[in-house]
Design an enzyme around this catalytic site. Structure first.
Site, mmCIF file in Angstrom:
data_model
loop_
_atom_site.group_PDB
_atom_site.id
_atom_site.type_symbol
_atom_site.label_atom_id
_atom_site.label_comp_id
_atom_site.label_asym_id
_atom_site.label_seq_id
_atom_site.Cartn_x
_atom_site.Cartn_y
_atom_site.Cartn_z
ATOM 1 N N LEU A 20 1.925 -3.477 0.345
ATOM 2 C CA LEU A 20 1.024 -3.507 1.496
ATOM 3 C C LEU A 20 -0.380 -3.072 1.122
ATOM 4 O O LEU A 20 -1.347 -3.408 1.798
ATOM 5 C CB LEU A 20 1.571 -2.616 2.614
ATOM 6 C CG LEU A 20 2.897 -3.066 3.233
ATOM 7 C CD1 LEU A 20 3.380 -2.046 4.256
ATOM 8 C CD2 LEU A 20 2.753 -4.432 3.877
ATOM 9 N N GLY A 21 -0.509 -2.279 0.076
ATOM 10 C CA GLY A 21 -1.820 -1.812 -0.337
ATOM 11 C C GLY A 21 -1.700 -0.637 -1.274
ATOM 12 O O GLY A 21 -0.625 -0.038 -1.430
ATOM 13 N N GLY A 23 -4.056 2.911 -2.677
ATOM 14 C CA GLY A 23 -5.239 3.751 -2.543
ATOM 15 C C GLY A 23 -5.312 4.780 -3.648
ATOM 16 O O GLY A 23 -4.556 4.725 -4.628
ATOM 17 N N MET A 25 -4.407 7.828 -3.642
ATOM 18 C CA MET A 25 -3.306 8.786 -3.717
ATOM 19 C C MET A 25 -1.971 8.118 -4.006
ATOM 20 O O MET A 25 -1.098 8.697 -4.643
ATOM 21 C CB MET A 25 -3.215 9.569 -2.407
ATOM 22 C CG MET A 25 -2.219 10.703 -2.417
ATOM 23 S SD MET A 25 -2.332 11.651 -0.870
ATOM 24 C CE MET A 25 -1.051 12.878 -1.142
ATOM 25 N N VAL A 28 1.488 1.745 -0.994
ATOM 26 C CA VAL A 28 2.332 1.558 0.177
ATOM 27 C C VAL A 28 3.071 0.227 0.046
ATOM 28 O O VAL A 28 2.454 -0.812 -0.221
ATOM 29 C CB VAL A 28 1.508 1.588 1.477
ATOM 30 C CG1 VAL A 28 2.415 1.418 2.692
ATOM 31 C CG2 VAL A 28 0.737 2.897 1.579
ATOM 32 N N LYS A 42 5.191 5.061 1.474
ATOM 33 C CA LYS A 42 4.074 5.520 0.649
ATOM 34 C C LYS A 42 4.639 6.235 -0.575
ATOM 35 O O LYS A 42 5.369 7.215 -0.454
ATOM 36 C CB LYS A 42 3.171 6.480 1.429
ATOM 37 C CG LYS A 42 2.015 7.025 0.588
ATOM 38 C CD LYS A 42 1.268 8.152 1.300
ATOM 39 C CE LYS A 42 0.427 7.637 2.433
ATOM 40 N NZ LYS A 42 -0.428 8.707 3.015
ATOM 41 N N ASP A 136 -8.385 14.267 11.198
ATOM 42 C CA ASP A 136 -9.032 13.205 10.423
ATOM 43 C C ASP A 136 -8.925 11.883 11.173
ATOM 44 O O ASP A 136 -8.571 10.853 10.600
ATOM 45 C CB ASP A 136 -8.397 13.084 9.038
ATOM 46 C CG ASP A 136 -9.316 12.364 8.041
ATOM 47 O OD1 ASP A 136 -10.512 12.195 8.364
ATOM 48 O OD2 ASP A 136 -8.842 11.978 6.966
#
Length: 747
Positions: A20-21, A23, A25, A28, A42, A136
């Site tokens: 899904l993607g 990043g 960290m 996913v 994740k 956040d």
């Protein structure tokens, strides 16, 4: 996006279907449960799996996300934060983020914007009802699903995201969407900080720009704290609601529930902007009739200008006064300190806070006391007056009795032996974060009581004295609410010998009373133009004061100290101190203060030590070799700072030299509390670590005992010591006790 070579085929027994993607960290993946339900997993990047800081932060994200299960959030399905490569599975939400949508399609308007606003307010309501503050809330953390908006990502701080100022010890969040109090001092952040963030998010959704846009995060942070928002391009009907969310003072903002009422009353199409168009800013001199609307009297959409008359408190009061009263909480919220950030509420064993046994000021019983006959480890939860608002307790030990307060509990008496409760006095109102016990003497327990919303005529906050044996209320007195702005501590009352010294409700004077009888022994007005807080210095009492202007601005850079005659309350000559400064404790008969270093409105950490000799009025300063960010504390003449990621440093207050530092697994720890040959630090999750005072060597540590968040900085020590028994406080008013010579085994 299909899986790539090197991607795992499954995680935790969940077969993976797609990427899904990815990043900074982690990555996913889309996966399926055995029943076929799609989930998003994740997976932390391998290079971070062995990093204690990332592992700690991931545990925080899992703990926060587990507590939230509303219709407008992504529920946790499964997680393994302790796995070799940590992962978390949540319900899969299909859709673009709000940031992606606006980048592709432009700002929202009309019914679409109204639906987003209501959905996000409902999400905040669900989040806040379980005691979580997101901290956040930003466009990339909102997914626009076919069923409505979903709030995601409870990681709170992500060190790999260089745009979020989330490096260890710094402010957590994203500056354009942060509240003023979050920039000033994260430890004071409460649910209404999220309301402020929601206000900025709605402005962004309606205009494509934030209300405090600037060229750098530091200029943005300055505008958030000091300047009015730019709201000219926001639809008029929505503008007044957004403006109330963006009030600089948290207590003047609506709660999520109140915000829902306002948003649901808005017209479906929201209307347009006023004639001034996009360039105009909107200040608190402009409002709509909607600000005064109730469920029985829906508001028209046309704006009106509030009359320029004084705030009389009548039905014809101007909008500023009405807004303050409409959303004013029943307690005077503790003001977060811009100058000194997180503070110290109750420091034991040489620090400040509730004096639990006459002049000792320490919760630790004398070392060498045998384990009570029949003692077995125990765990209990103390119900408070606000069952749906979890908080923490703080406790002090007196022989075989444990007295605790905080989190909707004025005070409770608990047996050290088995955890049974003799009595509990509840507080009906919403507790303020960081406000716990005042302290205890031999026969009296003193705590804070917050007024219920249905009792608006009473004082918002009181100091209450309770008979230690029977639990009977002895007396109460209204309490002020400005000490945090002066000292960085959330205590406006301290036990001093057999007396209690409070700040009156008008924040204009000290009042000293016999702790048991409540008889007033003296009152002392604050010096002209100043507001003060009581600070015990061993057998000496001092007052720490800031000017009205600095207190009002929550920026006390020039504090003044005065000695206080314990018999008459008379103040001595002023002692000027270089600020910002946080009183820590006593060393060699003098007051020790940590000096904060600021970067604009943001507290970077502590970079100096000041020592004040009350007798000679001499102040000496020492610089620290580096800037230490985190939660400060003091025990046995040594200053400690524990970081958000579990690193604890011991500092010599005389020279500023670092004695030692130690990486622990206790994230967000507060402390220290001194026992026999050990220092105890613990977190909101109930993790406890015992360190050697000499070199910081880890003697033992425990696993988490409660589902708590560890984002609070400046928290007061959570441990009390009764001989060989350690009693630790954790989230949701949880207490647990064990033998220090036989602590719970990890795993």
């Amino acid at each position: 996006m299909s899986l790539r070579g090197g991607d795992p085929a499954e995680i935790g027994g969940y077969p993976l279907e797609a990427r899904l993607g990815s990043g900074g960290m982690g990555t996913v993946f889309l996966a399926r449960t055995s029943s076929g339900r799609p989930v998003a997993i994740k997976l932390i990047h391998q290079q971070f799996a062995g990093d204690d800081e990332f592992r700690i932060r991931f545990r925080q994200e899992v703990a926060a996300a587990r507590r939230v299960s509303g219709a407008f959030t992504a529920a946790v399905v499964d997680a393994a934060p302790e796995a070799e490569q940590p992962w978390m599975a949540t319900t899969y939400i299909e859709g673009r983020t709000l940031a992606q949508h606006i980048a592709a399609e432009g700002p929202l308007d009309g019914a679409e914007l109204r639906r987003l606003a209501i959905g996000l307010a409902e999400a905040l309501r669900d989040i806040h009802r379980v005691g979580v503050v997101h901290r956040d809330l930003k466009p990339s953390n909102v997914v626009l699903s076919p069923e409505g908006p979903r709030v995601i990502d409870f990681g709170i701080s992500r060190a790999a995201d260089q745009q979020t100022l989330t490096m260890t010890g710094r402010v957590i969040g994203t500056p354009p969407f942060m509240s003023p109090e979050q920039l000033r001092a994260p430890r004071g952040v409460g649910p209404r900080s999220d309301v402020f963030s929601l206000g900025t998010l709605l402005v962004y959704s309606a205009t494509g720009r934030g209300p405090f846009d600037a060229d750098s995060p530091y200029m943005t942070a300055y505008q958030v704290v000091h300047e009015e928002p730019s709201l000219g391009a926001v639809p008029v009907a929505l503008r007044a609601v957004v403006e109330s969310c963006l009030d600089k003072e948290p207590e003047r903002r609506p709660s999520a529930d109140e915000l829902l009422v306002l948003l649901r009353d808005l017209p479906t199409d929201l209307g347009g902007t006023d004639a001034n168009g996009t360039g105009a800013g909107c200040t608190r001199d402009m409002a709509t009739q909607h600000d005064f609307a109730t469920a029985a009297t829906p508001a028209p959409t046309a704006p009106t200008t509030a009359p320029a008359v004084p705030d009389t408190g009548s039905e014809g009061a101007p909008v500023g006064g009405r807004l303050r009263r409409r959303w004013r909480p029943v307690l005077a919220a503790a003001v977060a300190v811009a100058a000194i950030g997180g503070g110290v509420a109750v420091l034991k064993a040489g620090g400040f806070g509730g004096n639990v046994g006459g002049d000792r000021g320490s919760s630790a019983a004398e070392p060498g006391v045998a384990l009570p006959d029949g003692f077995e480890p125990w765990r209990t939860t103390v119900p408070g007056g606000q069952e749906d608002i979890p908080d923490e307790l703080r406790c002090v030990a007196h022989g075989d009795a444990l007295f605790c307060g905080g989190g909707g509990v004025v005070a409770t008496r608990i047996s050290v032996l088995d955890g049974s409760r003799a009595w509990t006095v509840k507080s009906p109102g919403v507790p303020t974060q960081g406000m716990h016990m005042v302290g205890a003497t031999g026969d009296t327990v003193l705590g804070y009581r917050f007024a219920a919303q249905e009792a608006p005529q009473g004082p918002p906050r009181e100091v209450v004295a309770i008979d230690a044996s029977s639990g009977r209320e002895l007396w109460s007195a209204p309490s002020g609410a400005q000490s945090t702005a002066v000292t960085g501590r959330t205590e406006d009352a301290v036990v001093f010998g057999s007396a209690v010294v409070t700040v009156d409700a008008s924040n204009s004077r000290f009042e000293a009373r016999d702790a048991h009888s409540g008889e007033v022994t003296w009152t002392t007005s604050f010096p002209a133009g100043r507001q003060c807080a009581p600070v015990p210095v061993g057998p000496q009492l001092m007052a720490m004061c800031g000017t009205d202007e600095e207190v009002d601005a929550v920026e006390v850079y020039h504090p003044t100290l005065y000695t206080v005659d314990p018999a008459s309350g008379a103040l001595g000559r002023p002692i000027e101190v270089e600020g910002p400064a946080v009183p820590m404790g006593v060393a060699d008969g003098g007051l020790v203060l940590l000096q904060g270093r600021m970067d604009g409105p943001i507290l970077v950490g502590y970079d100096g030590v000041a020592r004040v000799d009350p007798a000679s009025r001499k102040v000496t300063y020492s610089r620290l070799a580096t800037t230490y960010a985190g939660t400060p504390g003091m025990a046995d003449g040594t200053v400690y700072v524990s970081t958000q990621t579990g690193l604890i440093a011991a500092l010599d207050p005389a020279t500023g030299r670092k004695k030692w530092s130690r990486q622990t697994g206790v994230e967000g720890a507060s402390g220290p509390v001194a026992g026999a040959d050990a220092l105890y630090f613990s977190s909101a999750t109930g993790r406890v670590v015992a360190l050697s005072p000499n070199d910081g060597k880890t003697l033992w540590s425990t696993d988490p005992q409660a589902d708590g968040l560890t984002g609070e900085q400046g928290a007061s020590p959570r441990v009390a010591v009764a001989g060989r028994v350690v009693i630790a406080a954790a989230a949701k008013n949880t207490l647990f006790a064990f033998d220090t010579q036989n602590p719970p085994k990890p795993g």
